[in-house]
Structure formats: C-alpha cells, structure tokens
Design an enzyme around this catalytic site. Structure first.
Site, PDB file in Angstrom:
ATOM      1  N   LYS A  32       0.882  -1.166   0.000  1.00  0.00           N
ATOM      2  CA  LYS A  32       0.000   0.000   0.000  1.00  0.00           C
ATOM      3  C   LYS A  32       0.917   1.213   0.000  1.00  0.00           C
ATOM      4  O   LYS A  32       1.616   1.468   0.982  1.00  0.00           O
ATOM      5  CB  LYS A  32      -0.904   0.008   1.225  1.00  0.00           C
ATOM      6  N   GLY A  44      -7.539   9.424   9.881  1.00  0.00           N
ATOM      7  CA  GLY A  44      -7.803   9.553  11.307  1.00  0.00           C
ATOM      8  C   GLY A  44      -8.798  10.650  11.668  1.00  0.00           C
ATOM      9  O   GLY A  44      -9.073  10.868  12.848  1.00  0.00           O
ATOM     10  N   ALA A 100      -9.325   5.595   4.467  1.00  0.00           N
ATOM     11  CA  ALA A 100      -9.095   6.699   5.405  1.00  0.00           C
ATOM     12  C   ALA A 100     -10.268   7.668   5.511  1.00  0.00           C
ATOM     13  O   ALA A 100     -10.905   8.009   4.526  1.00  0.00           O
ATOM     14  CB  ALA A 100      -7.848   7.488   5.044  1.00  0.00           C
TER      15      ALA A 100
END
Lengths: 81, 257
Positions: free
Chosen positions: B100, B161, B187
């Site tokens: 990734k 996040g 994400a």
C-alpha cells in the site's frame, strides 16, 4: 574480543567480533530471520545471504519488521502537538 | 450471502472490509478486533526492530500471515525515495509483492503528494510490486495511477484519522465510474454509516483503522463495520430506488370504498 569491530545497529553503536555475519548478529539479538528485513549500508540484503555477509568496521545495519499500522501511522519525530 | 468476491491483481479477497493494525491498546485487542471485523486484509507498517528490549512481542505472533493477507504500507513516508525504500524493505521482510503505497504531502493533513505517488508507483511497478496507491479523491490522478499499472486505487474519504466521513461523494462517484479497477475507499471513515455509504456508492472495499481502533469499544465497532460494509455492498448490488420529490403510494388505490 581482541579483534573487535564497531558497527551501528538500528542507530546504536555495538561492538562485535571480527568476522561476525548478519546471521550471527540476528542470532545474538534473538531475532527470527523470517520476519525481518536487513539493510546493510543502505543495501537491502537477501535473506539467504545473511550468513554470508560479514560485518566490517563502521557498517550501518538496520533491522526492520512489521508493526501495527494502518491508515494512521505518523512518523515519530518527537514533535509535540 | 451470495458469492461476491473481490479480485485484485488475480488475488481473491473474501472480505470487503480491510483493516489497519495501529493504535490498539495491545496485540490481544488488535487480534480480537480483526477477527470480529471479518477482514482478510490487514495493513502493517515497517519499522526498526526494538533491539534493546527483545521482550517486546511481535505483531505477527497475533496476526497469522497464513490466515490474513498482510498488506505493508509506506506510512510516514514524505518523499519518493523514502516510500520506495520502505516498500523494498517491506518486500524483504514479508512474503509478497503487495504494497500500500503512501507518499504523504503534509504532516497536518496527511494528504497524499500525488505527484510523488505517481513517481514512486512507476518505480515500484517496474520492480514487480503490486502497488495499491493511497490517493486523493481526484479522478484524474486515479486514472493516471491505473494507466501506469496500479491494479486498484485507494482514494481517501477524508483526512487519515479524521473520522469526517466522505467529504466529496461526487468525486468518489466519478472515480468509481471512470476507473475500471477496484476502488478501495481508504481513510477518513468515522462510523458504520460512512462505510455503508462508501459501499453504496460502488466502492469495492473500505480500509479503515482509527474508526475501529479509536472507538470506545473497538470490538463492537469492528462488528458494526463488518455489517455496514456487507449492507452497503448488498444495497449497491440490489440497486436503490430513484429519489423523487413527491410521494408514491405503496398500497393500491383500487378496492377502496
């Protein structure tokens, strides 16, 4: 240890016997070879060469493995928020 | 559920929920959350082994690489050189060519540096890596990544996040329409409805870490995410009704007094 050499392992200075191989170093550190990558002076080593590569004075060794991390792993720069 | 497997670069994946392994309380919680989530792809980072304290346990003692697809990331890399170096280290430490790829542009947003991403992807693809790029919700960049040989693209929903959910659904939809490889929304997911929405839009999978690990009860959230991704996928396959401004009666008028 008359023939000792000084190397850097993961940024830490370390004294080793002359003729120590990467494989010897990993065994000394009790690190399982199947789960790590080793970089010797920025060259990534093939696992099968661990026992053939002798360490020399001043060598820089990096031993890395997988840790928890996902979409959110921030490089630790010791910087406060 | 009917068989609906995700295939990327000839590899078959059972689950459309992919999870990260960071930020958990301990390895036991990591293991439990991943088990409950049903994910079969787990992302990991590559870092220095702690050589001064060898008592520290290893993540792979808990996450069996025979049971899960270990997907190493290049998290924390801000330059092409660093990302390429970490990808090579990940391959040397692991067993596969999967990576990734993250090339971050900025510490505050952790948005991808898409120019650096494309450059790093080109180098790694040439070296035989299977590059899954973490990218912005930019359809043009997504297309370029596919053109250079990425077998899937991983656009963000929102900053890493942040838990903000899908910030730009229209861009994501354009990516899903124009890019002919699997899309993994990566994400920014905050809760189950965000994941369901991503799947309803037509994402092929969702990757998350903080939304589960940072929840007050990570194990319960892992389960919620499992169902959200399944429900979203089923709804997408089922085909939703069109939105209309006015009511349409569900019961027949005929036979009324």
């Amino acid at each position: 240890m008359a023939d000792a050499i000084q190397v850097q392992v993961n940024g830490e200075p370390r004294g080793l016997r002359t003729g120590t191989t990467i494989g010897d170093l990993l065994r000394e550190l009790a690190i399982t070879t199947e789960r790590v990558a080793v970089e010797l002076n920025l060259e990534i080593l093939d696992r099968k060469d661990f026992d053939r590569r002798n360490l020399q004075e001043g060598d820089r060794v990096e031993i890395l493995s997988f840790i928890g991390g996902g979409a959110k792993t921030i490089r630790n720069k010791g910087r406060g928020r | 559920m009917y068989d609906d497997r995700l295939v990327i670069a000839g590899r078959e994946f059972k689950s459309r929920l992919w999870v990260g392994t960071g930020k958990y309380k301990d390895f036991a919680e990591t293991k439990k959350a991943i088990e409950v989530s049903g994910a079969d792809v787990v992302t990991v980072a590559v870092r220095r082994v702690n050589i001064t304290d060898r008592s520290k346990e290893n993540l792979l003692d808990y996450i069996d690489p025979k049971k899960y697809v270990i997907l190493p990331n290049t998290a924390g890399c801000y330059t092409v050189e660093d990302a390429v170096r970490y990808a090579r280290l990940a391959r040397a430490a692991g067993v596969s060519d999967l990576v990734k790829l993250e090339v971050l542009g900025d510490e505050k947003t952790l948005f991808p540096d898409t120019a650096g991403l494309i450059e790093a992807a080109k180098i790694l693809i040439k070296e035989g890596f299977i590059v899954l790029p973490y990218t912005n919700d930019d359809p043009i960049v997504a297309k370029k990544l596919v053109d250079i040989g990425c077998p899937a693209v991983m656009p963000l929903a929102a900053p890493i996040g942040s838990g903000l959910g899908i910030r730009n659904p229209y861009n994501l939809k354009i990516i899903m329409e124009t890019v002919k490889v699997p899309i993994v929304v990566d994400a920014g997911v905050g809760t189950a409805s965000d994941a369901a929405l991503a799947m309803e839009y037509g994402a092929d999978a969702v990757l998350m870490n903080t939304a589960i690990a940072g929840a007050q009860d990570p194990i319960a959230m892992a389960e919620a995410m499992k169902y959200a991704v399944q429900a979203g996928r089923l709804a997408y396959k089922a085909g939703r009704i069109p939105r209309k401004l006015y009511a349409t009666a569900s019961s027949p008028i005929e036979g009324m007094l």
